[in-house]
Write an enzyme that holds these catalytic residues in place. Sequence first.
Site, short mmCIF file in Angstrom:
data_model
loop_
_atom_site.label_atom_id
_atom_site.label_comp_id
_atom_site.label_asym_id
_atom_site.label_seq_id
_atom_site.Cartn_x
_atom_site.Cartn_y
_atom_site.Cartn_z
N CYS A 33 0.84 -1.20 0.00
CA CYS A 33 0.00 0.00 0.00
C CYS A 33 0.88 1.25 0.00
O CYS A 33 2.03 1.23 0.45
CB CYS A 33 -0.96 -0.01 1.18
N LEU A 34 0.33 2.34 -0.50
CA LEU A 34 1.10 3.56 -0.69
C LEU A 34 1.59 4.16 0.63
O LEU A 34 2.55 4.94 0.63
CB LEU A 34 0.25 4.59 -1.45
#
Length: 280
Positions: free
Chosen positions: A186-187
């Site tokens: 995930c970012l």
Amino acid sequence: MAELPLQEELSPGLQKQLAQLRGCLRRFGAVVVAYSGGVDSSLVAAVAVEQLEDTALAVTGVSPALAPHLRREARWQAQWLGIRHQEVATRELHVADYANNPPERCYACKATLHHHLANLEPAAAGAQVVDGVNRDDLGDHRPGIAAARQRGGRSPLVDSGIGKLQVRQLSRALGLPWWDKPAQPCLSSRFPYGEPITAQGLERVAAAEAWLLARGYRQVRVRSQGSTARIEIPAAAIADFLSHVDRSRLVAHFRKLGFTAVGLDLEGLVSGKLNRSLLS
């Protein structure tokens, strides 16, 4: 139920692991797969719908931490598999233990996700929540795993002794066209611990990585350190990158996004690199 036909012969060890995975999911009777569209959770989803058909549901948590292209890919892959698919807005940025980005951030993220998964009734009443954690994930700093376990989540890949390499081998043998898809955490993993995570920051990183992906760099991270972007690509690709990327256009685009400086990490892409700060 019709099992996915094998596209290539499996070793006895992989045959045993696939049989264990199938049996594990079949015994649950009904499952909700915490499904990101990554290779791991997609393998679990593929075998779940193979074994359980309509009692398998894939659920994707949607927030600014999920890159837009990964959300599109997750939708397409679920459609390809024929599994029921649902998206839920997780809103973890409203949780201080996530937004403040402490070392245990992933715990807050998974706790929030499992809260939503537990409230999917009647769509998945009584179903077992499962995820794509594999055996090799257990050796890294993964507080999210503890959050899932505390809430009754199960990891069929771990239970079947399947690691990262076996996930790709089984996915290829089962004909899943994304078997070699690069890992895409995930970012939020692009921000050093202690640096607050905001929707604006996540969107900036997503746009920066999208620019590089559009130019053929399949494996890329843009680490955000204050107003500086630090690009990570595989070490073997660095020389080609320096020779062929239009640096003036790259810098201009990143500055337009709000970064004031752009660097290239000469060590290359290392998954979980920011966890090194926890060892110092």
